[in-house]
Write an enzyme that holds these catalytic residues in place. Sequence first.
Site: not given
Length: 1008
Positions: A441, A517
């Site tokens: 991220e 994820e």
Amino acid sequence: MPAQPPFTTAGNTLTFGTAQGSESLDVGAAAVRELSSVKPGRGSLPARAYLSSSAPKLSLNGEWHFRLSPGIRSAPAAGWQLGEDLGGFTTLPVPSSWPMHGHGAPAYTNVQFPFAVEPPHVPEANPIGDHLRTFEAGPAFMPHAVLRFDGIESAATIWLNGIELGTTRGSRLPHEFDVSGILVEGTNTLAVRVAQFSAASYVEDQDMWWLPGIFRDVTLQARPADGIDDVFVHAGYDHENREGVFRVEASRGDQGIDAVVRVPELGLELPAGTDVRIPGVEPWSAELPKLYEASVSTPGETVRLQLGFRSIAIEDAQFKVNGRRILLRGVNRHEHHPRLGRVVPQDVVEAELRLMKQHNINAIRTSHYPPHPEFLALADRLGFYVVLECDLETHGFESAGWAQNPSDDPQWEPALLDRMQRTVERDKNHPSVIMWSLGNEAGTGRNLAAMSRWTKDRDPSRPIHYEGDWSSPYVDVYSRMYASQDETALIGQGIEPPLEDAVLDARRRAMPFVLCEYVHAMGNGPGGMSEYQELFERYPRLMGGFVWEWLEHGITLNSADGSEYFGYGGDFGEEIHDGNFVTDGLVDADRKPRPGLLDFKKVIEPLRLEVADDWSGFRIRNLQDFADTSAYEFRYTVESDGGLLDAGPVQFAPLPPQSETAVPLPTAVADSAAELARAGQAAVLTVRAVLAADSSWAAAGHEIAWGQSVLLPSAVETATTERVLVSDDELRLGPARFSRMTGMPTFLGDVPVEKLGLVLWWAPTDNDLGREWGGADPRPLATQWKDAGLNRLHTRLVGIRSEVTSDGGERLTVRTRVGAADKQFGVQVEYCWTSDGASLALHTHVRPEGTWDNAGFEVEWARIGLELVLAGETSAVSWFGKGPHQSYPDTGQGARTGWFSLPLADLDVDYVRPQESGARSGVRTASLDVAGSPLEITGEPFALTVRPYSMAVLDAAAHRPELAADGRSYVYLDHVQRGVGTAACGPGVLEPYRLKPRPAEFTLVFRM
């Protein structure tokens, strides 16, 4: 009053005066500038592998002197580094996170920075921790030694004997300093000043607690003049020729050196740098983690290694190890301890990795930084595929459209490259590491591309991972977070929507796909795991994925009565925080399995056992990629009414990987099935695969997989023989009494009833509080329910009547309407009671009325069931159904059918934020001990939940201590429930598990 001189600002320095002369009045300006530097740390040695060396070493862990200052300007600048003035110091263990020892407080954010975003500047409120200790160094460390720090958050300046060695940047990365000529034989003084925040904090915005301190080991390591600085092991595997492809590089500084490489088990001794092919080696994989002891020696030093021969390739959009496509059954793992913070003792790490193996997990993503260096040795030995992630995340820049993002700012390139280099160099020799990840991220940008280029040049044997850029220009696998099952199916088939750039699109379609994820494990859930696993197994392009996440990051707190519970964001006075989003794991902070882990174990089991309905045998599929079934024993058991009728082993030849076969059971098993069916008895046949011998991670007999076949008796109709007896204030039917005012029961036998009625709502789960990704309604489900009034339904009595039945008894019918204030829609509910004298049957009719629309969207229900409140405490519950742990429509894969009994306290799930939990589904018979009186409930399969407190109390509670028993039993008997999904972060409930308003009928029988 004299005029003030003109002033100018330069960086953080406020300067007064004229061009001819000026005086800086900014206290600590140089230190502030140091902390605001975007450069890598200075003074440390080039990164190298973490090695087990014969050279002497001295652990400097232990009790240190410690002093905390509120900021760099107020922290004493000099004198203390030699230990001459220790005023204000106390003691602190190292390693440690100092907020966990009463110095300041933890703070949690997920995306947000806890300070103003003005890179590279740091806040004035920037706690400074001064650490100091003395130690004795013997002659073994002379004349050359290095001082190693394995982890300091966030930035440190190091002094030895008053001489500054340098600074660290990269909290989860090692830094070594040459102390030759500074270290003295005898007493030495080591001083470390740690700042909680620095410019480096802008690239360390991981979803976790901010916990400053020296949280990993500090070590003094002797460096022999003719020693080995670094080793790079290249141990590939040629699966076609079944040969190891081997070379070891040894170096001192940046130069190769003469060294001898020995692998005794292979009879190998050769000079470092020699390429050799070794026939007959056993390859390493997570299933068969074969390691070879090896050493690399010079006259002054020997380094010991664990070799694993394995190769990685991407072919036909498939990720392959040793020539075979593998499937990752993985978890994301943070390092956290509920009482120690970032410090996780080695025995805890070993225990949690064994726990992972015991639950069929074969892969770990080190979210979002390199773990403690000893972790990977365990992963090598126990057998895990590891995606090793760089210490990089800049998520807080997203809110401003990634403006000033370090990932694309050239001035940050040296720092980001330094982080990647330290990551790769430290862990390059571990076979468990199958991919390098650039970070998490952190947006997109040139610096990520530079990190990828350097890594590919340094280690071309491993692919590169990074999720943040979906066009995937500088990675080797296509990675996503929380892509829905529908989108994952498209990607698996290679028919996902194309990229605008045809070249990039073609490149990405040639990549395997990984969900780095998925199935966010927050609170009750995660739902929908089976649907993902079915796709992973169907489409070879899909590599599998990593559940978010392994571990909840709760911090242990004490309630007023001294009991422990877990705190989360906002419990420590944070100005901004992200609440309980930090408690989202398959295990709690003490590594206690959540129901989600038990379900995940079943979903990803490496063997599939499908038992025939007639009990004649079972079908086994070996889903392992490399191992046959010789490591397992197979056993069957037959149970009826909770008793064991038959059991035994099952023998058959080992089944090769990726194959299946039918296995017969003894004919007596099928005969017993027929006999039990004729007798109308419930019975369960279970076939289990267990470890045949002790392993490094579990004892013999540990269960790996199971399958069942269940015989169910035909439903028995309850006779209707009893008549309704009427008095002034109540009605009687069989063993029950009813109010003439409400028509509802007041007693079931001797048990007082305070409430019985329709329930459509439950106390929202964490997933109900999340916004469903891709959902039409932007409101969280919990908000939708509240807006529709599901949590505040009221009942109006329409009428009570009795009628004679065909067998001479009477039926008591109570008609009601249920609705909420300000709403036109509602539900017509009819309760029909009959009795045979000993038992009481309730047939419930539910019919929605009106248009269940709120804010332009159709309302969904949580459940269709009954809430029964009894004026007495339930001590224990026994049942025949699914168990022993909870199950909901899209969870409970690990719950099996059988006879179970638990004390009331064990029915609950102690989620950190209280919420709906504890339902047992598929129940056909249940028995409650209510204040010493038994209450038996039977019927069509229903979901049973029993609690000692109300839904209102459960909904209002923020922490476990707020749940207090009130002397009642709250029993929920659900005909149907909604799934739980993963909307806390990701997709919501899949369509088959949604619950739209609909008619329903169901029957329950009560025996007292």
